[in-house]
Structures are given as structure tokens and as C-alpha cells.
Design a protein around this motif. Structure first.
Motif, PDB file in Angstrom:
ATOM      1  N   LYS A 197       9.916   6.971 -15.385  1.00  0.00           N
ATOM      2  CA  LYS A 197      11.091   6.285 -15.890  1.00  0.00           C
ATOM      3  C   LYS A 197      11.591   5.298 -14.840  1.00  0.00           C
ATOM      4  O   LYS A 197      11.327   5.446 -13.647  1.00  0.00           O
ATOM      5  N   LYS A 198      12.321   4.302 -15.291  1.00  0.00           N
ATOM      6  CA  LYS A 198      12.848   3.317 -14.350  1.00  0.00           C
ATOM      7  C   LYS A 198      13.673   4.015 -13.273  1.00  0.00           C
ATOM      8  O   LYS A 198      14.621   4.736 -13.563  1.00  0.00           O
ATOM      9  N   SER A 199      13.265   3.816 -12.047  1.00  0.00           N
ATOM     10  CA  SER A 199      13.910   4.504 -10.933  1.00  0.00           C
ATOM     11  C   SER A 199      15.028   3.658 -10.323  1.00  0.00           C
ATOM     12  O   SER A 199      14.892   2.447 -10.152  1.00  0.00           O
ATOM     13  N   LYS A 200      16.123   4.323  -9.991  1.00  0.00           N
ATOM     14  CA  LYS A 200      17.229   3.661  -9.306  1.00  0.00           C
ATOM     15  C   LYS A 200      17.299   4.108  -7.846  1.00  0.00           C
ATOM     16  O   LYS A 200      18.290   3.867  -7.160  1.00  0.00           O
ATOM     17  N   ALA A 201      16.238   4.735  -7.383  1.00  0.00           N
ATOM     18  CA  ALA A 201      16.203   5.227  -6.010  1.00  0.00           C
ATOM     19  C   ALA A 201      15.964   4.091  -5.020  1.00  0.00           C
ATOM     20  O   ALA A 201      15.277   3.111  -5.323  1.00  0.00           O
ATOM     21  N   LYS A 202      16.537   4.239  -3.835  1.00  0.00           N
ATOM     22  CA  LYS A 202      16.271   3.289  -2.755  1.00  0.00           C
ATOM     23  C   LYS A 202      14.957   3.681  -2.073  1.00  0.00           C
ATOM     24  O   LYS A 202      14.728   4.857  -1.780  1.00  0.00           O
ATOM     25  N   LEU A 203      14.098   2.706  -1.837  1.00  0.00           N
ATOM     26  CA  LEU A 203      12.782   2.968  -1.257  1.00  0.00           C
ATOM     27  C   LEU A 203      12.551   2.072  -0.047  1.00  0.00           C
ATOM     28  O   LEU A 203      12.670   0.847  -0.148  1.00  0.00           O
ATOM     29  N   TYR A 204      12.255   2.684   1.075  1.00  0.00           N
ATOM     30  CA  TYR A 204      11.940   1.939   2.295  1.00  0.00           C
ATOM     31  C   TYR A 204      10.465   2.155   2.610  1.00  0.00           C
ATOM     32  O   TYR A 204      10.050   3.234   3.024  1.00  0.00           O
ATOM     33  N   PHE A 205       9.656   1.130   2.376  1.00  0.00           N
ATOM     34  CA  PHE A 205       8.215   1.184   2.649  1.00  0.00           C
ATOM     35  C   PHE A 205       7.920   0.562   4.016  1.00  0.00           C
ATOM     36  O   PHE A 205       8.475  -0.488   4.351  1.00  0.00           O
ATOM     37  N   LEU A 206       7.022   1.197   4.763  1.00  0.00           N
ATOM     38  CA  LEU A 206       6.624   0.635   6.061  1.00  0.00           C
ATOM     39  C   LEU A 206       5.203   1.053   6.388  1.00  0.00           C
ATOM     40  O   LEU A 206       4.794   2.185   6.131  1.00  0.00           O
ATOM     41  N   CYS A 207       4.443   0.112   6.939  1.00  0.00           N
ATOM     42  CA  CYS A 207       3.119   0.439   7.469  1.00  0.00           C
ATOM     43  C   CYS A 207       2.747  -0.608   8.518  1.00  0.00           C
ATOM     44  O   CYS A 207       3.433  -1.621   8.670  1.00  0.00           O
ATOM     45  N   GLY A 208       1.683  -0.350   9.256  1.00  0.00           N
ATOM     46  CA  GLY A 208       1.184  -1.302  10.229  1.00  0.00           C
ATOM     47  C   GLY A 208      -0.015  -2.045   9.672  1.00  0.00           C
ATOM     48  O   GLY A 208      -0.675  -1.572   8.750  1.00  0.00           O
ATOM     49  N   ASP A 209      -0.286  -3.206  10.222  1.00  0.00           N
ATOM     50  CA  ASP A 209      -1.445  -3.974   9.739  1.00  0.00           C
ATOM     51  C   ASP A 209      -2.723  -3.623  10.496  1.00  0.00           C
ATOM     52  O   ASP A 209      -3.763  -4.237  10.276  1.00  0.00           O
ATOM     53  N   SER A 210      -2.641  -2.607  11.372  1.00  0.00           N
ATOM     54  CA  SER A 210      -3.826  -2.196  12.132  1.00  0.00           C
ATOM     55  C   SER A 210      -4.075  -0.696  11.988  1.00  0.00           C
ATOM     56  O   SER A 210      -4.537  -0.033  12.921  1.00  0.00           O
ATOM     57  N   GLU A 211      -3.774  -0.157  10.825  1.00  0.00           N
ATOM     58  CA  GLU A 211      -4.005   1.264  10.587  1.00  0.00           C
ATOM     59  C   GLU A 211      -5.456   1.482  10.151  1.00  0.00           C
ATOM     60  O   GLU A 211      -5.960   0.796   9.278  1.00  0.00           O
ATOM     61  N   GLY A 212      -6.115   2.449  10.763  1.00  0.00           N
ATOM     62  CA  GLY A 212      -7.497   2.735  10.413  1.00  0.00           C
ATOM     63  C   GLY A 212      -8.461   1.850  11.183  1.00  0.00           C
ATOM     64  O   GLY A 212      -8.096   1.134  12.115  1.00  0.00           O
ATOM     65  N   ASP A 213      -9.729   1.904  10.777  1.00  0.00           N
ATOM     66  CA  ASP A 213     -10.749   1.072  11.398  1.00  0.00           C
ATOM     67  C   ASP A 213     -10.506  -0.389  11.073  1.00  0.00           C
ATOM     68  O   ASP A 213      -9.801  -0.726  10.127  1.00  0.00           O
ATOM     69  N   LYS A 214     -11.139  -1.252  11.826  1.00  0.00           N
ATOM     70  CA  LYS A 214     -10.926  -2.690  11.668  1.00  0.00           C
ATOM     71  C   LYS A 214     -11.210  -3.143  10.236  1.00  0.00           C
ATOM     72  O   LYS A 214     -10.440  -3.889   9.638  1.00  0.00           O
ATOM     73  N   GLU A 215     -12.336  -2.635   9.688  1.00  0.00           N
ATOM     74  CA  GLU A 215     -12.697  -3.074   8.342  1.00  0.00           C
ATOM     75  C   GLU A 215     -11.798  -2.455   7.275  1.00  0.00           C
ATOM     76  O   GLU A 215     -11.695  -2.951   6.157  1.00  0.00           O
TER      77      GLU A 215
END
Length: 270
Positions: A197-215
């Protein structure tokens, strides 16, 4: 002279020990039965600096992998420095950290099975939080128990289950911190998000651009952005309920999550 030396020794000992004593007082723990998991869970509790001196109530943030949140000695990969960060911000929020189940961690933090790794028992874990832990916390601490004052947060598999929780239990959780979410674990999480259902929750997404192997490093960013787009289709962007960050050079570790924990909490809880 002996008196001076004695006083100096006492002063040095106190100076060395005082930070440790102070740190121990900044968080506590208790154990609670988890019927849906057939186990006993250790729970860590952070209380705001002014908690003991006030009578007011506080919002609550539930967090996973408690072993990594407060103490480097119990962490297997570094700590988030939750207590130090919140103290420095003088943040008015209670944090409830839930220890993971060690070899059962993957089961507890994944809502759907993975063909290779199994898992998929997050419903039982979240049922424990909603039906057993939260009532206990609300009874024993001065909490603001409404959904708009209750958040859930984690990283990796903890980010995955936090996102799932806010959609699965919209009447309980009104906000989620979703750090480096393991959306790769199952394609079903995307289907679930589309059908929710349409969510009214606040969502804070974060990640790094160098997570995992290079490929593989673009995979985390692409998966996160894919989910953000799905959520955008389900609700009006004018509500400003979603915030996302991709940290340049950020890797899949506690250093990344600890560094950005404070700003995420301030945004979610304001």
C-alpha cells in the motif's frame, strides 16, 4: 611529598578510569524471551543524556546487529559509535539494539529465501519486535509509542529487513534507515514493494559507490536506486518522505555507516 605523590596517583587513576565508567553508563542491556524465535534475545538500550533528569517521553529507534552498535569489544567488524554520536548531538531518542542470532542472523534478517543461501524467516523476527519487544520497551521506558515516533534501522541485511518492516508493519514503524541494503538477496523484495500500500513512512537510503568488488560496485547503487524509483511511483514526491545518498568511495563497512548515522537519525526523527 608522599601526600602529593599519592594524590597524583589517585588523580591519574581516576582520569584513566573515568571515561570507561562514564561510557558504561551510557548504555545498558537486558534479556527477553523471543517466543516466535524459540530463543532469548539480548537487547541493548541507549537513553538520551537528559533521560534521568526529565519526565518527558522520547521517540524510539530499533536497530539490528546490536553487537556492532555500541562497543568495539563485542563487534566483529568495528562499531557504529551510536552512544557517542547521539551524545554529541544531544539527540532526544531512545535506541533499542537487538543482538543478531549469530548463525541464525541470515534467517532472521531476510524476508524471502535465496536459492543459494536460504534464509527467509524475517516475519518471525519482526513479529518478536512488534508483539513482544516493543510492548516491553513501551512499558518500561518513557516512550512516544506512535508510529510517527517509532523507527527501525540497519545496514546490509539489516537495511533489507528495516525496509521490509516499514512496509509490512506500517501501523508500527513510521520511518526507516536503510543503509547498504541487501536487495540482491531476493527479487521478491521488489515485487513486495510494488504491491505494498502507499507508504507514508520516512525513508533514509544510503550506500557507498565502492561496495563489493570493483566489477560489482555499481550493483549496490543500482539496486538501491531501483527501489527508490518503485517507492516514488507509490507516493507523491512532494511529501519529501525519501532521502538518499550515495557516498563517493564508501565501502560496505561500519566506518561508512557510523560516519553517516548521526545525520540519518536527525533527518528521520525531526
Amino acid at each position: 611529598m608522599k601526600v602529593v605523590l599519592s594524590l597524583l596517583v589517585v588523580f591519574i587513576v581516576f582520569f584513566l578510569l573515568a571515561p570507561k565508567v562514564w561510557a558504561q553508563k551510557r548504555f545498558s542491556s537486558f534479556e527477553i524471551e523471543a517466543p516466535t524465535l524459540n530463543s532469548t534475545k539480548k537487547i541493548w538500550v541507549y537513553l538520551p543524556l537528559d533521560y534521568e533528569k526529565s519526565t518527558k517521553k522520547y521517540p524510539v529507534l530499533y536497530m539490528h546487529d546490536a553487537q556492532n552498535l555500541f562497543d568495539a569489544k563485542t563487534s566483529y567488524a568495528g562499531e557504529w559509535r551510536v552512544d557517542e554520536t547521539l551524545d554529541s548531538l544531544q539527540a532526544n531518542v531512545i535506541v533499542i539494539g537487538i543482538e543478531h542470532g549469530n548463525e541464525k542472523r541470515m534467517d532472521e534478517l531476510t524476508p524471502f529465501k535465496n536459492e543459494k543461501y536460504g534464509g527467509g524467516k524475517a516475519d518471525a523476527y519482526l513479529d518478536f519486535i512488534v508483539s513482544t519487544l516493543k510492548p516491553h520497551v513501551d512499558l518500561n521506558y518513557r516512550t512516544k509509542s506512535s508510529k510517527k515516533n517509532t523507527g527501525i534501522m540497519g545496514s546490509s541485511l539489516g537495511g533489507l529487513v528495516s525496509f521490509y518492516a516499514v512496509l509490512k508493519y506500517p501501523e508500527t514503524f513510521g520511518k526507516a534507515g536503510v543503509f547498504s541494503p541487501s536487495f540482491w538477496f531476493s527479487e521478491e523484495i521488489y515485487t513486495f514493494a510494488k504491491q505494498a500500500k502507499k507508504s507514508k513512512a520516512k525513508l533514509y537510503f544510503l550506500c557507498g559507490d565502492s561496495e563489493g568488488d570493483k566489477e560489482d560496485s555499481p550493483l549496490m547503487v543500482n539496486n538501491m536506486n531501483r527501489m527508490i524509483e518503485i517507492m516514488a511511483d507509490n507516493r507523491c514526491t512532494c511529501l519529501h518522505l525519501t532521502k538518499s545518498e550515495v557516498i563517493k568511495g564508501g565501502k560496505h563497512n561500519e566506518k561508512l555507516w557510523a560516519t553517516h548515522f548521526g545525520e540519518a537519525v536527525l533527518w528521520l526523527m525531526k
